[in-house]
Enzyme design. Structure first.
Site, PDB file in Angstrom:
ATOM      1  N   ASN A   1      28.957 -57.398 105.186  1.00 19.12           N
ATOM      2  CA  ASN A   1      30.085 -57.157 104.280  1.00 19.12           C
ATOM      3  C   ASN A   1      30.911 -55.916 104.647  1.00 19.12           C
ATOM      4  OD1 ASN A   1      28.369 -58.527 101.375  1.00 19.12           O
ATOM      5  ND2 ASN A   1      29.948 -59.479 102.626  1.00 19.12           N
TER       6      ASN A   1
ATOM      7  N   ASP B   1      27.926 -65.140  94.591  1.00 22.01           N
ATOM      8  CA  ASP B   1      29.117 -65.346  95.420  1.00 22.01           C
ATOM      9  C   ASP B   1      30.277 -65.892  94.597  1.00 22.01           C
ATOM     10  OD1 ASP B   1      30.499 -65.234  97.795  1.00 22.01           O
ATOM     11  OD2 ASP B   1      29.785 -67.178  98.516  1.00 22.01           O
TER      12      ASP B   1
HETATM   13  C1  IPE Z   1      26.882 -63.237 100.690  1.00 24.02           C
HETATM   14  O1  IPE Z   1      28.188 -63.546 100.372  1.00 24.02           O
HETATM   15  C2  IPE Z   1      26.609 -61.799 100.380  1.00 24.02           C
HETATM   16  C3  IPE Z   1      26.651 -61.444  98.967  1.00 24.02           C
HETATM   17  C4  IPE Z   1      26.780 -62.249  97.960  1.00 24.02           C
HETATM   18  C5  IPE Z   1      26.500 -60.042  98.722  1.00 24.02           C
HETATM   19  P1  IPE Z   1      29.345 -63.519 101.454  1.00 24.02           P
HETATM   20  O2  IPE Z   1      30.584 -63.901 100.730  1.00 24.02           O
HETATM   21  O3  IPE Z   1      29.358 -62.245 102.177  1.00 24.02           O
HETATM   22  O4  IPE Z   1      28.883 -64.668 102.452  1.00 24.02           O
HETATM   23  P2  IPE Z   1      29.695 -65.524 103.518  1.00 24.02           P
HETATM   24  O5  IPE Z   1      30.516 -64.564 104.326  1.00 24.02           O
HETATM   25  O6  IPE Z   1      30.561 -66.465 102.754  1.00 24.02           O
HETATM   26  O7  IPE Z   1      28.643 -66.233 104.295  1.00 24.02           O
HETATM   27  C1  IPE Z   2      30.466 -61.956  96.267  1.00 15.24           C
HETATM   28  O1  IPE Z   2      31.757 -62.400  96.080  1.00 15.24           O
HETATM   29  C2  IPE Z   2      30.338 -60.455  96.210  1.00 15.24           C
HETATM   30  C3  IPE Z   2      30.119 -59.820  97.506  1.00 15.24           C
HETATM   31  C4  IPE Z   2      29.945 -60.421  98.652  1.00 15.24           C
HETATM   32  C5  IPE Z   2      30.078 -58.375  97.498  1.00 15.24           C
HETATM   33  P1  IPE Z   2      32.779 -62.478  97.254  1.00 15.24           P
HETATM   34  O2  IPE Z   2      33.540 -61.194  97.346  1.00 15.24           O
HETATM   35  O3  IPE Z   2      32.105 -62.899  98.521  1.00 15.24           O
HETATM   36  O4  IPE Z   2      33.759 -63.612  96.757  1.00 15.24           O
HETATM   37  P2  IPE Z   2      34.392 -64.767  97.633  1.00 15.24           P
HETATM   38  O5  IPE Z   2      33.254 -65.481  98.307  1.00 15.24           O
HETATM   39  O6  IPE Z   2      35.311 -64.123  98.612  1.00 15.24           O
HETATM   40  O7  IPE Z   2      35.096 -65.632  96.642  1.00 15.24           O
HETATM   41 MG    MG Z   3      31.706 -64.691  99.371  1.00 20.67          MG
END
Ligand code: IPE
Ligand code: IPE
Ligand code: MG
Length: 261
Positions: free
Chosen positions: A86, A38
């Protein structure tokens, strides 16, 4: 030996104290590490870049961590790449991510195969594009006899979705008279999960500061240890990974029993 492995994998060989790496013991390493990668978006926006630049940078981190797992002789690594939630993101970002998965596979499959990595994917992969589904099938097929790290990528994966599919399957088997409800065992549940064949998760790592599972591996993490860091995924180094492993090795896992220490 550990120092050598980690410093060889590092992005920048800084002068931080790595003495704790000497204390890692092979047979104490987790069998199965699950990573919630993340913070790509925050990494990018924090330096004035668009979010997708963070996803691109995150792929480089992933490559380094898989290499480190190979060097360590780790059994299983499962990473969360795209959740069933997502899809709520803007189309352009979802498209970018799907293309990135495809590019990543095309670019890295040879080296992963050479490194004896066994690749698998979990989640609703049948809902992905036909092209990506073909790449996934090819990668699975090509590496199916590899005996190194079991590297599993969760794409369009949700823990609740996985449990729901398992319940539907067992209910259907029961309806067909194949099993009685009271005969259902934990093993039968596990046999229906996407992660069948993998050991339970020992350690969950989540980068970028949020402390939640976000629907990742709900059944499999029942007795997992959790390790959180504020570092965003693109900045996460093998050295940070080593610290997580080190701290894991020092935890007292009681599984409901009493301490053996
Ligand atoms: C969790 O991250 C999913 C992945 C890392 C693929 P998210 O960024 O989607 O999670 P939330 O929305 O902060 O819970
Ligand atoms: C994790 O990084 C990757 C995916 C969920 C695909 P994020 O895209 O969630 O990054 P933040 O949490 O918005 O910084
Ligand atoms: Mg995230």
């Amino acid at each position: 030996m550990w120092k050598k492995i980690f410093s060889g994998m590092q992005k920048n060989d800084d002068a931080s104290d790595k003495s704790y790496l000497d204390e890692l013991v092979q047979d104490q390493l987790p069998q199965h590490v699950a990573i919630i990668m993340d913070g790509n978006g925050r990494w990018a926006t924090g330096q004035g870049l668009i979010r997708t630049a963070g996803h691109k940078a995150g792929v480089k981190t992933l490559k380094r961590i898989v290499k480190t797992c190979t060097a360590l002789g780790m059994n299983a690594l499962t990473v969360y790449a795209f959740s069933t939630e997502n899809w709520k993101r803007p189309h352009a970002e979802v498209d970018f991510l799907m293309n990135l998965f495809s590019e990543y596979l095309a670019k890295e499959i040879d080296e992963m195969d050479q490194d004896n990595v066994k690749i698998d994917f979990i989640g609703r992969t049948w809902e992905l594009s036909k092209g990506l589904q073909k790449q996934i099938a090819d990668a699975r097929h090509r590496t199916r006899d590899n005996t190194g790290v079991k590297f599993t990528v969760a794409v369009n994966y949700g823990g609740q979705d996985e449990l729901l599919r398992m319940v539907q399957e067992l209910a259907a088997q029961s309806q067909r008279g194949m099993i009685k409800p009271e005969e259902i065992t934990a093993e039968m549940i596990e046999a229906q999960l996407d992660t069948y064949g993998l050991p339970p998760v020992d350690l969950v790592i989540r980068t970028s500061g949020d402390m939640r599972l976000s629907n990742f591996l709900l059944w499999q993490t029942a007795y997992a240890e959790f390790w959180f860091t504020d570092i965003n995924w693109p900045d996460f180094t093998p050295e940070d990974f080593g610290r997580a492993l080190y701290e894991y090795c020092r935890r007292d896992r009681r599984f409901g029993g009493l301490s053996k220490k």
